[in-house]
Design a protein around this motif. Sequence first.
Motif, PDB file in Angstrom:
ATOM      1  N   UNK A 349       0.814  -1.216   0.000  1.00 54.82           N
ATOM      2  CA  UNK A 349       0.000   0.000   0.000  1.00 54.82           C
ATOM      3  C   UNK A 349       0.848   1.266   0.000  1.00 54.82           C
ATOM      4  N   UNK A 350       2.164   1.136   0.261  1.00 54.67           N
ATOM      5  CA  UNK A 350       3.038   2.310   0.305  1.00 54.67           C
ATOM      6  C   UNK A 350       3.463   2.687  -1.109  1.00 54.67           C
ATOM      7  N   UNK A 351       3.244   3.926  -1.474  1.00 55.22           N
ATOM      8  CA  UNK A 351       3.657   4.424  -2.775  1.00 55.22           C
ATOM      9  C   UNK A 351       4.892   5.313  -2.602  1.00 55.22           C
ATOM     10  N   UNK A 352       5.835   5.177  -3.495  1.00 54.42           N
ATOM     11  CA  UNK A 352       7.052   5.980  -3.395  1.00 54.42           C
ATOM     12  C   UNK A 352       7.625   6.218  -4.787  1.00 54.42           C
ATOM     13  N   UNK A 353       8.480   7.210  -4.893  1.00 57.63           N
ATOM     14  CA  UNK A 353       9.126   7.555  -6.157  1.00 57.63           C
ATOM     15  C   UNK A 353      10.595   7.166  -6.109  1.00 57.63           C
ATOM     16  N   UNK A 354      11.258   7.222  -7.260  1.00 58.65           N
ATOM     17  CA  UNK A 354      12.696   6.939  -7.296  1.00 58.65           C
ATOM     18  C   UNK A 354      13.471   7.975  -6.493  1.00 58.65           C
TER      19      UNK A 354
END
Length: 461
Positions: A349-354
């Motif tokens: 459920x955790x969204x992250x970017x580079x």
Amino acid sequence: MTNPASIADTHHNIHPDSEMNSDLVNSLENIDDLNYATLTEALEQTVFENFDDGLYIGMMSGTSLDGMDAILCQFGTDTGNEAETQQSMRVLASYSQDFPPRLREVLLALCQPNGVQTLTPTADEPNSELDWFGWASREYGEFASEVVNTLLKQADTDVELVLAIGCHGQTVRHRPQMGFSLQLLDANIIAERTGISVVSDFRRRDMAVGGQGAPLVPAFHQALFAKPDSTRVLLNLGGIANITVLPAASTNSSNQPDNIIGNVVDSVVGYDTGPANLLLDAWTALHTDKDYDAGGKWAQSGQVIEPLLNQLLEHPFFAKPYPKSTGREDFNLAWLQNELQKFEQASAIIRYSSADVQATLTELTAISASAQINTFINANKNTAVYVCGGGALNSYLMTRLQEHLPHCTVETTASLGLEPTWVEAVAFAWLARQTLMGETGNLPAVTGASKNVVLGQVCFA
């Protein structure tokens, strides 16, 4: 202590001492071409009254493989008002050059087990790992020779003025648990192409007496930077981060075992703390068109992923007691991608970017290094942390370090008189000098060796 002098701002700076060079050349012209039983006997017949009178070149290409640095310098000893005799050093010239793309590609492949399988050889290139090793050893030697000759040409310095080159080579495998460390380099090529004796293979003698062969720079840090009345910590942020703790009055304690009582250390301590530019550069190159995150600006644009940071800190290396050392074998892009895959499976459920990952990797370096430094800090006494290596130019990383080191001042080694990107190259010039003098270059309390030993093999020109 007399601080290093003649420091400038860029990688392509030349500081020749014309009067000194002229005098030495004139004296050398009068030397008969004789053979001597030892190098010391030869020196006694020359203008070099001792090993402090000649020049040395130190070379370094670190774990990040971003280029090769070469420093022309001269060492001496100064006796001031303090009881101890301190080391002094002058930087006369510096030069840095990026690796040829194909050599860098092959070196990176050799750093990973069976990594050469990813290479597509041309008709005249090798097709096995051992052949690639031989190819790269020779190419590295040719490239290092070009760097040295360019340095001397721009410095207008005669090769006869240089006693030795200290060249570490490129570490492609570091297995202290198996008792070996492998540096890729053909020193014979450098000696032949430059006309200067080369000292290399610094690590394995220490390993022969039970040490890890790393880190080696703490002995140099002690010689140049130790201060009798205050504790200093040197933090090198290369591909891997490592610390050297120089306690007050450590100038005469190099042969003593470390002794820590109540977070106070009374002899030199040094060891690797974890990854630094190795992961930062690899992730940057994978997701941007840059080779590194200049100033840490990309990382600063992201947010630290705390659960991922905690997962990365579970790597067993961080829990190991020192002495300890590490490298690409433990921390590499494949390891990071595997950790990310595990994290995504556990935290879908955790969204992250580079950019968030870059921020997390920066925090990983800052927190793993500062946690170790804090174990040696007395909160009631001000301690200075001096940062060197390419990571010292990462202003965001420096900010994060200061945040985690509230009882310390965090500066670069430039405030000590030596530019942060030059420190390791100068260290290997110093180690080469130690070898020629027959002086020891390791610190058993740092590497875990059973005794002090003379490091390095000499390839005479």
